[in-house]
Design a protein around this motif. Structure first.
Motif, mmCIF file in Angstrom:
data_model
loop_
_atom_site.group_PDB
_atom_site.id
_atom_site.type_symbol
_atom_site.label_atom_id
_atom_site.label_comp_id
_atom_site.label_asym_id
_atom_site.label_seq_id
_atom_site.Cartn_x
_atom_site.Cartn_y
_atom_site.Cartn_z
ATOM 1 N N UNK A 133 0.834 -1.194 0.000
ATOM 2 C CA UNK A 133 0.000 0.000 0.000
ATOM 3 C C UNK A 133 0.873 1.250 0.000
ATOM 4 N N UNK A 134 0.288 2.445 -0.251
ATOM 5 C CA UNK A 134 1.078 3.694 -0.161
ATOM 6 C C UNK A 134 1.742 3.862 1.203
ATOM 7 N N UNK A 135 1.034 3.504 2.288
ATOM 8 C CA UNK A 135 1.637 3.603 3.626
ATOM 9 C C UNK A 135 2.827 2.657 3.737
ATOM 10 N N UNK A 136 2.664 1.442 3.209
ATOM 11 C CA UNK A 136 3.725 0.442 3.212
ATOM 12 C C UNK A 136 4.969 0.999 2.519
ATOM 13 N N UNK A 137 4.764 1.615 1.366
ATOM 14 C CA UNK A 137 5.887 2.175 0.603
ATOM 15 C C UNK A 137 6.544 3.326 1.349
ATOM 16 N N UNK A 160 -4.992 2.763 12.319
ATOM 17 C CA UNK A 160 -5.579 3.272 11.076
ATOM 18 C C UNK A 160 -5.201 2.382 9.896
ATOM 19 N N UNK A 161 -3.953 1.954 9.874
ATOM 20 C CA UNK A 161 -3.479 1.065 8.809
ATOM 21 C C UNK A 161 -4.252 -0.250 8.810
ATOM 22 N N UNK A 162 -4.403 -0.856 9.964
ATOM 23 C CA UNK A 162 -5.096 -2.138 10.076
ATOM 24 C C UNK A 162 -6.570 -1.986 9.713
ATOM 25 N N UNK A 163 -7.208 -0.910 10.159
ATOM 26 C CA UNK A 163 -8.623 -0.707 9.823
ATOM 27 C C UNK A 163 -8.836 -0.666 8.311
ATOM 28 N N UNK A 164 -7.853 -0.181 7.586
ATOM 29 C CA UNK A 164 -7.977 -0.085 6.136
ATOM 30 C C UNK A 164 -7.998 -1.423 5.427
ATOM 31 N N UNK A 165 -7.673 -2.493 6.137
ATOM 32 C CA UNK A 165 -7.673 -3.824 5.520
ATOM 33 C C UNK A 165 -9.049 -4.475 5.539
ATOM 34 N N UNK A 166 -9.987 -3.888 6.287
ATOM 35 C CA UNK A 166 -11.323 -4.468 6.409
ATOM 36 C C UNK A 166 -12.321 -3.683 5.571
ATOM 37 N N UNK A 167 -13.240 -4.394 4.936
ATOM 38 C CA UNK A 167 -14.306 -3.763 4.168
ATOM 39 C C UNK A 167 -15.483 -3.395 5.056
ATOM 40 N N UNK A 226 -8.683 -3.908 -0.879
ATOM 41 C CA UNK A 226 -7.991 -2.718 -1.387
ATOM 42 C C UNK A 226 -6.480 -2.812 -1.222
ATOM 43 N N UNK A 227 -6.014 -3.766 -0.419
ATOM 44 C CA UNK A 227 -4.575 -3.948 -0.232
ATOM 45 C C UNK A 227 -3.971 -4.731 -1.391
ATOM 46 N N UNK A 228 -4.630 -5.820 -1.769
ATOM 47 C CA UNK A 228 -4.188 -6.630 -2.915
ATOM 48 C C UNK A 228 -5.426 -6.858 -3.781
ATOM 49 N N UNK A 229 -5.642 -6.025 -4.768
ATOM 50 C CA UNK A 229 -6.890 -6.060 -5.543
ATOM 51 C C UNK A 229 -7.155 -7.422 -6.191
ATOM 52 N N UNK A 230 -8.437 -7.682 -6.428
ATOM 53 C CA UNK A 230 -8.890 -8.996 -6.883
ATOM 54 C C UNK A 230 -8.354 -9.357 -8.264
ATOM 55 N N UNK A 231 -7.871 -8.397 -9.036
ATOM 56 C CA UNK A 231 -7.287 -8.754 -10.328
ATOM 57 C C UNK A 231 -6.087 -9.677 -10.160
ATOM 58 N N UNK A 232 -5.386 -9.579 -8.993
ATOM 59 C CA UNK A 232 -4.256 -10.480 -8.731
ATOM 60 C C UNK A 232 -4.742 -11.920 -8.616
ATOM 61 N N UNK A 233 -5.936 -12.102 -8.061
ATOM 62 C CA UNK A 233 -6.485 -13.448 -7.924
ATOM 63 C C UNK A 233 -6.692 -14.089 -9.298
ATOM 64 N N UNK A 234 -7.224 -13.317 -10.230
ATOM 65 C CA UNK A 234 -7.460 -13.856 -11.566
ATOM 66 C C UNK A 234 -6.145 -14.128 -12.284
#
Length: 276
Positions: A133-137, A160-167, A226-234
């Motif tokens: 994520x941008x914060x990670x970078x 705040x960072x952790x909360x961003x991982x949940x939908x 939002x951390x690793x978008x679903x396009x990576x899954x495909x």
């Protein structure tokens, strides 16, 4: 979600790896991601322990395992360690369930360190570049500064960072379970150290090898990750021969908290299907 103490320890190159095993039946091993710990998997591991022997562990630098600042915690180290841990446990082709960074650890152990699995389930995993994520970078670029943040500011940033991982949003007790290991004199520097040592080269070097995986592989992904978008899954699904994919609606990266019932049912069905 209360964090229960892991009762066993594996010593590896000066590191202390906290782990636990319980239940009865075929072996199922869980791998956590970052910045998480095995506590995130505990409810699902408990449910599967009715018919399987489940194994959970905290990677060095995480959770209840050692956080020595002199020990590297990168993906290269963790993949090699996991292969050694499977040898220590004497497990022959266990079922593997891995989340986030744990996916890359399981894949490195399999592709680079000789581990073999009965089946492999990859849940919102780090496996394909780019990731972070941008914060990670930002932390990677200024980890020395972040390490010196006042404790209260640091805790607020991690929350705040952790909360961003949940939908769907995180309950206070779950947030505490996820954040507490990263506080205090050991936890705060450990949090920034594991980000500073993250490097995409550890997944880039594996990507050409994904086509050689011949174990059954199932991929599960949160549609709203939002951390690793679903396009990576495909993309990953297309790169691993014979793999299958389930996308879980209204779930983010912390799918264990966003969709626990659906994830538990999906994992139970997957592992059960590999027993025939």
């Amino acid at each position: 979600m209360a964090t229960r103490r892991l009762t066993k320890t594996f010593h590896w190159r000066g590191r202390e790896v906290a782990y636990d095993s319980w239940g009865s039946g075929p072996d199922v091993v869980f791998l956590h991601g970052t910045p998480w710990s095995s506590a995130l998997w505990r409810p699902i591991a408990d449910a599967l322990s009715v018919r399987y022997t489940v194994h959970v562990w905290d990677m060095p630098g995480y959770g209840q395992s050692s956080k020595d600042p002199g020990h590297d915690v990168d993906l290269g180290v963790q993949g090699e360690l996991f292969a050694g841990l499977l040898d220590e446990w004497g497990l022959d082709r266990p079922h593997i369930i891995a989340h986030d960074f744990g996916g890359a650890v399981a894949l490195r152990a399999r592709l680079l360190h000789g581990a073999r699995y009965r089946s492999l389930c990859l849940v919102d995993v780090v496996a394909l570049s780019p990731w972070g994520s941008p914060f990670f970078t930002l932390v990677q670029q200024h980890s020395d500064v972040f390490t010196r943040l006042p404790a209260a500011v640091h805790q607020g940033a991690v929350e705040a960072y952790v909360r961003g991982a949940s939908h769907r949003g995180i309950r206070d007790d779950d947030l505490a379970m996820l954040v507490d290991p990263w506080t205090g004199v050991l936890g705060q520097p450990a949090f920034y150290r594991q980000i500073a040592q993250a490097d995409e080269r550890y997944t880039t070097e594996m990507e050409p090898l994904y086509s050689t995986i011949d174990e059954p592989v199932h991929i599960i992904w949160g549609a709203d990750d939002t951390w690793i978008p679903v396009d990576r899954a495909h993309r990953l699904n297309s790169m691993i021969p014979g793999s299958t994919l389930t996308v879980v609606e209204r779930a983010g990266h912390l799918i264990q908290l966003d969709a626990p019932a659906q994830l538990g049912a999906e994992l139970g069905h997957w592992v059960d299907s590999q027993q025939t």
